[in-house]
Design a protein around this motif. Structure first.
Motif, short mmCIF file in Angstrom:
data_model
loop_
_atom_site.label_atom_id
_atom_site.label_comp_id
_atom_site.label_asym_id
_atom_site.label_seq_id
_atom_site.Cartn_x
_atom_site.Cartn_y
_atom_site.Cartn_z
N LEU A 108 35.66 31.86 60.88
CA LEU A 108 34.62 32.79 60.44
C LEU A 108 33.36 32.63 61.29
CD1 LEU A 108 33.69 34.99 58.51
CD2 LEU A 108 33.04 33.19 56.89
N ALA A 109 33.03 31.40 61.64
CA ALA A 109 31.85 31.18 62.50
C ALA A 109 32.04 31.84 63.86
CB ALA A 109 31.61 29.68 62.66
N SER A 110 33.26 31.75 64.39
CA SER A 110 33.54 32.38 65.68
C SER A 110 33.45 33.90 65.59
CB SER A 110 34.94 31.97 66.15
OG SER A 110 35.34 32.70 67.30
N GLU A 111 34.05 34.46 64.55
CA GLU A 111 34.04 35.93 64.40
C GLU A 111 32.61 36.42 64.16
OE1 GLU A 111 36.64 37.89 64.89
OE2 GLU A 111 38.02 36.22 65.17
N SER A 112 31.83 35.67 63.41
CA SER A 112 30.45 36.08 63.12
C SER A 112 29.57 36.01 64.36
CB SER A 112 29.85 35.19 62.03
OG SER A 112 30.58 35.31 60.82
N ALA A 113 29.92 35.16 65.29
CA ALA A 113 29.17 35.10 66.55
C ALA A 113 29.56 36.23 67.49
CB ALA A 113 29.41 33.75 67.23
N SER A 114 30.68 36.87 67.20
CA SER A 114 31.13 38.01 68.01
C SER A 114 30.62 39.33 67.43
CB SER A 114 32.66 38.02 68.08
OG SER A 114 33.10 39.10 68.86
N TYR A 115 30.79 39.51 66.11
CA TYR A 115 30.35 40.72 65.42
C TYR A 115 29.11 40.35 64.61
CZ TYR A 115 35.20 41.52 66.64
OH TYR A 115 36.38 41.61 67.33
N HIS A 116 27.92 40.65 65.16
CA HIS A 116 26.74 39.95 64.67
C HIS A 116 25.51 40.80 64.41
CE1 HIS A 116 24.99 40.28 68.72
NE2 HIS A 116 26.22 40.13 69.14
N SER A 117 25.53 42.10 64.71
CA SER A 117 24.30 42.87 64.54
C SER A 117 24.62 44.36 64.55
CB SER A 117 23.32 42.54 65.67
OG SER A 117 23.83 42.99 66.92
N PRO A 118 23.65 45.22 64.27
CA PRO A 118 23.90 46.67 64.34
C PRO A 118 24.37 47.10 65.72
CG PRO A 118 21.83 46.25 63.20
CD PRO A 118 22.28 44.94 63.77
N GLY A 119 25.24 48.09 65.73
CA GLY A 119 25.80 48.60 66.98
C GLY A 119 27.32 48.51 66.98
N THR A 120 27.91 49.20 67.93
CA THR A 120 29.36 49.22 68.05
C THR A 120 29.88 47.87 68.52
OG1 THR A 120 29.11 51.52 68.76
CG2 THR A 120 31.29 50.54 69.04
N CYS A 121 31.04 47.44 68.00
CA CYS A 121 31.69 46.23 68.50
C CYS A 121 31.88 46.37 70.01
CB CYS A 121 33.04 46.04 67.83
SG CYS A 121 32.94 45.92 66.04
N THR A 122 31.75 45.29 70.74
CA THR A 122 31.61 45.39 72.19
C THR A 122 32.92 45.33 72.97
OG1 THR A 122 31.21 43.02 72.39
CG2 THR A 122 29.29 44.46 72.12
N PHE A 123 34.05 45.05 72.31
CA PHE A 123 35.30 45.07 73.06
C PHE A 123 35.71 46.53 73.30
CE2 PHE A 123 36.66 44.88 68.60
CZ PHE A 123 37.60 45.89 68.54
N TYR A 124 36.58 46.73 74.29
CA TYR A 124 36.97 48.09 74.65
C TYR A 124 38.19 48.51 73.85
CZ TYR A 124 37.41 52.24 77.58
OH TYR A 124 37.46 53.53 78.02
N GLY A 125 37.95 48.75 72.56
CA GLY A 125 39.00 49.24 71.69
C GLY A 125 38.85 50.74 71.48
N THR A 126 39.30 51.22 70.35
CA THR A 126 39.32 52.66 70.12
C THR A 126 37.92 53.25 70.00
OG1 THR A 126 41.40 52.30 68.92
CG2 THR A 126 40.39 54.47 68.73
N ALA A 127 37.00 52.53 69.35
CA ALA A 127 35.64 53.05 69.17
C ALA A 127 34.98 53.33 70.51
CB ALA A 127 34.81 52.08 68.35
N ASN A 128 35.02 52.36 71.42
CA ASN A 128 34.39 52.56 72.72
C ASN A 128 35.20 53.49 73.61
OD1 ASN A 128 31.91 51.07 72.51
ND2 ASN A 128 33.15 49.22 72.40
#
Length: 603
Positions: free
Chosen positions: A209-229
């Motif tokens: 959970l600490a690792s995931e929270s350091a990745s997904y951490h603030s307003p804005g789109t998730c930064t990996f190049y998945g479907t959203a981006n």
């Protein structure tokens, strides 16, 4: 700028010929709609209802003094990507008044987060949330109060759903308005490492959970190049964004200036002016091909093998997987963004971003330049980058070279000679194989299968050591009609561990994996799906399957003649899944977009 690539021209012509009847029927409908649904034709009582709460804009709307813009928003503050939208409507109303226009929130659409629901029961609502979003957008636009559409949506099913819904009002101009990606978090390799350690039982939930929270951490789109981006990339390639809007961070002056420009363009593009640009004319065969080309050049999400055919159908255009496969063979992959590379979309944007990619594509003749876009400068303007010149928004040429050649290369030195999205087919049906994230030494796997019907059963077998061998894992009854075609993210860590242990491993499923899927070879979206007697329903443990991206092969080597198809488990209840039974019952195949709504509408 080079002449158009022969394969791109050939596929575009084939799509246009195949779509001729449906496309003309759609355009004829839009022409009739433009004549029938105008605010000045409304009765006084109807109109009064429509502006009763527009306290500052009543007179302007009542007298049609200027265009009235519909804001269709997917705002909620659980989705990090959509949280910034909370303040957009009030800002957009001010921007509209600057140019003699008005704006109203026409309606909201649901916006679920696949990141929250992955591996959970709620994921089985995900694909059909796209139909629900399209229906909700249609309800919002049904009031005939509006002269243009500002569409606020970013994530996985939300943009495709908004495109489908808005296209049914394609006599109006439309602009998609993003909010931008969150700042980069921990390194993606570190995140992936912790996930695999957790799958192996070598770290606990607190560490994960600490690792995931350091990745997904603030307003804005998730930064990996998945479907959203990938959605944001496609809106650029289709000319539905203000140029360069995709990856500008939220809550910055440049982001606000781009939103302001979007509202101003909508006000200028209405039928009452001299620059009429209806969405129906922007989204044509060439725009759809440009979206596919962008997807391939950037190694985007495989989910769009489903979404793009559905979006195209809403505009009377028929796109299939053979079109995508042929374009993939012609379009080199010139970006590497996580999970296909180490950097995320912020690094991609800093390296030159969409402006550089589009310039490379146009320069190589791999994208159509002669298309109508919401930008006055046409597709060429999307090869530029926006900036603030004092307080004014302006555009300048994108960088001549990539600032990071490990993120964005060039047509002269592509990362891969093709787009990395291949059609595999054979006696098990047709599916999609994303080669761009998989080492070429793993593009061919031949091994006995182990058949499962849930992700949880795969995890249990993995923990019990039953999969420590060369194996093709088959997960069936995951198609649109079976359970709504969820993404199967729980499979990636255990299968990745098996591969790292030296085994030849692959996945075959009628379910989905997104742009977030990684290094394990997979035939996904297999159609026909297992439910209803598709070939996957005939497989048994130990059957040998050959999956080969090089030859486009998906075959079982056993004779299936005379076998009775397996049957799925019990119907799904809970988490509202029972309410979506009608969607499952009527859904079309994955290659046709997996939509119940489009099937029932005869589109």
């Amino acid at each position: 700028m080079s002449s158009l690539n022969a394969a791109v021209a050939r596929v575009t012509d084939r799509i246009a010929a195949r779509s001729r009847t449906g496309r003309q029927r759609y355009l004829d409908l839009m022409e009739r709609e433009a004549d029938r649904h105008r605010r000045e034709m409304m009765g006084c009582s109807n109109l009064a209802h429509g502006f009763a709460a527009a306290l500052e804009d009543k007179e302007a709307i009542a007298t049609s003094r200027g265009p009235n813009i519909a804001i269709v928003t997917a705002y909620n503050d659980m989705l990090s990507a959509h949280q910034p939208y909370g303040r957009y409507p009030e800002q957009m109303k001010l921007f509209a008044r600057e140019v003699g226009a008005t704006a109203q929130v026409a309606g909201g659409v649901p916006a679920m987060c696949d990141g929250v629901t992955q591996g959970m029961d709620g994921m089985e609502l995900s694909l059909f949330s796209r139909d629900t979003i399209a229906l909700s957008a249609a309800v919002a636009m049904s009031h005939a109060m509006f002269d243009g559409m500002a569409l606020l949506g970013i994530c996985d099913k939300i943009v495709p759903g908004l495109v489908i819904g808005a296209l049914r009002f394609g006599h109006l101009p439309a602009v998609f308005i993003p909010s931008g990606p969150m700042p980069s978090g921990i390194a993606n390799k570190e995140k992936q490492k912790v996930r695999q350690l957790y799958a192996e039982g070598k770290c606990g939930r607190a560490e994960l959970l600490a690792s995931e929270s350091a990745s997904y951490h603030s307003p804005g789109t998730c930064t990996f190049y998945g479907t959203a981006n990938s959605n944001q990339m496609m809106m650029e390639m289709m000319g539905l964004h203000v140029p360069g809007a995709a990856f500008v961070p939220p809550n910055t002056p440049l982001r606000q200036a781009l939103t302001r420009a979007a509202v101003h363009r909508l006000a200028a593009m209405g039928k009452g002016g001299n620059d009429y640009r209806p969405m129906a004319r922007v989204v044509d065969e060439k725009a759809i091909v440009n979206a596919v080309v962008g997807l391939l050049a950037t190694g985007g999400s495989t989910n769009h093998a489903i979404h793009l055919p559905a979006m195209a159908r809403a505009a009377g255009i028929l796109l299939d997987w053979e079109d995508i496969d042929e374009l993939s063979a012609a379009v080199p992959m010139i970006t590497r963004v996580y999970p296909n590379g180490s950097g995320d979309v912020n690094h991609f944007h800093a390296a030159g971003g969409m402006g550089l990619v589009i310039r490379e594509l146009l320069g190589a003749g791999l994208a159509h330049a002669d298309v109508l876009t919401v930008a006055e400068g046409g597709m060429a303007q999307y090869a530029e980058e926006p900036f603030l010149d004092g307080d004014s928004l302006a555009w300048r040429p994108s960088p001549a070279e990539s600032a990071d050649p490990t993120m964005i290369s060039s047509m002269a030195k592509p990362f891969m000679p093709d787009g990395g999205m291949r059609l595999v087919q054979g006696n098990l049906g047709r599916g999609t194989f994303k080669t761009s994230a998989v080492g070429e030494d793993r593009w061919t796997i031949e091994a006995p299968v182990r058949v499962f019907e849930t992700q949880e059963a795969v995890s249990e077998a993995f923990k019990a050591g039953e999969l420590d061998r060369d194996v093709i894992v088959v997960v069936r009854f995951q198609g649109p009609r079976a359970n709504g075609m969820p993404e199967l993210h729980k499979l990636t860590p255990p299968l990745g561990v098996l591969q790292d242990r030296g085994f030849n491993v692959a996945l075959v499923t009628d379910g989905r994996m997104s742009g977030a899927s990684g290094k394990v070879p997979a035939a996904i979206h297999v159609t026909p799906e297992a439910l209803g007697g598709g070939p996957l329903s005939l497989l048994r443990d130990g059957d040998v399957v050959r999956l080969c991206a090089n030859k486009g092969q998906l075959d079982v080597l056993a004779d299936l003649t005379g076998r009775e198809p397996a049957l799925p488990g019990e119907a799904m209840f809970g988490t509202g899944r029972e309410l979506f039974a009608m969607f499952r019952h009527a859904a079309g195949g994955a290659e046709q977009g997996g939509s119940a709504m489009l099937e029932m509408a005869g589109l």
